[in-house]
Design an enzyme around this catalytic site. Structure first.
Site: not given
Ligand code: PGA
Length: 260
Positions: A86, A155, A157
């Protein structure tokens, strides 16, 4: 078909194959070291493997390990092809918080990945739907991904496939959820600067990868890790679709596994 002993064994094997393999390591560093072995093994067997890469805080230690392995000449990225999950929309790719900048700083500048083999969606394109089509076409051309790295949002995702009543199949523009914007705000100086939209690959790209490596570290991931492992499949927890994949390993540190 009558269910004889052979069928039962077959069904049991199918059930085992379908489970998320869970590995718990003492610390984030040990999670990164364990994860780095997947790359060492894959690139030794298949030097031109297609790697699905992730950003965020979770993979930083893994990328440091990969750089160390490269410096020790244990791993060679010269033929590897890398696709990111992304990118934020509406910020230039040179922005200090763009995922393009992140990948260059954390990995690409320090190893021998050829720049022609690194792909990240262009979130600063004017025509974002055209950009999504272009990225999908590149994934079609080079895919499927051999090893997809994933973090998990609090959450649920994966990539920026946010919880919703429906999930997208292919690369798409997504309006980020408030909790994601909030989680990301720690990287930006002001709230206004935090991107509200992103381009993300869809669930199909993730689920058609040959192997998935999901990492979770820190106590703030403990609740979602428990929910993921205990949940049935629901678009409210996009990561729960990973239960459909037959070769997925989740590596957690003890904090992320603390509620299991
Ligand atoms: P993070 O994000 O590694 O900064 O916790 C993970 C994600 O949002 O996929």
């Amino acid at each position: 078909m009558p269910l004889n002993h052979g069928n039962i064994l077959h069904l049991q094997k199918a059930k085992v194959d379908a489970m998320i393999k869970l590995e718990i390591e003492k610390s984030p560093l040990l999670v990164a070291k364990k994860a780095s072995l997947f790359y060492q093994e894959l690139l030794a067997q298949k030097p031109n493997a297609v790697l699905g890469l992730a950003t965020g805080s979770t993979p930083i230690l893994l990328y440091k390990e990969l750089v160390k392995l490269y410096e020790k000449k244990v791993i060679d990225f010269s033929q590897a092809i890398c696709f990111n999950l992304d990118e934020y929309c509406h910020i230039p790719k040179e922005h200090p918080q763009s995922y393009n900048t992140f990948m260059h700083e954390q990995l690409y500048h320090a190893v021998n990945i050829s720049s022609k083999n690194t792909f990240i969606p262009k979130g600063d394109e004017v025509d974002l739907s055209k950009e999504c089509k272009r990225y999908n076409a590149l994934l079609q051309e080079h895919g499927p991904i051999d090893l997809q790295l994933l973090g998990i949002g609090r959450n649920g995702h994966v990539g920026f496939n946010e919880p919703n009543t429906e999930l997208e199949i292919g690369t798409h523009v997504v309006k980020l959820k408030d909790e994601t914007i909030n989680d990301n705000s720690r990287f930006f100086d002001t709230d206004e600067e935090v991107p509200k939209y992103a381009i993300s690959v869809g669930m199909k790209t993730i689920l058609t990868s040959k192997k998935i490596l999901l990492l979770a570290v820190g106590k703030e991931k403990a609740t979602i890790v428990k929910e993921l492992l205990e949940s049935r499949i629901t678009t409210n927890i996009p990561a729960s679709l990973l239960h459909l994949h037959s070769d997925i390993t989740l590596i957690c540190d003890e904090a992320a596994a603390s509620l299991l």
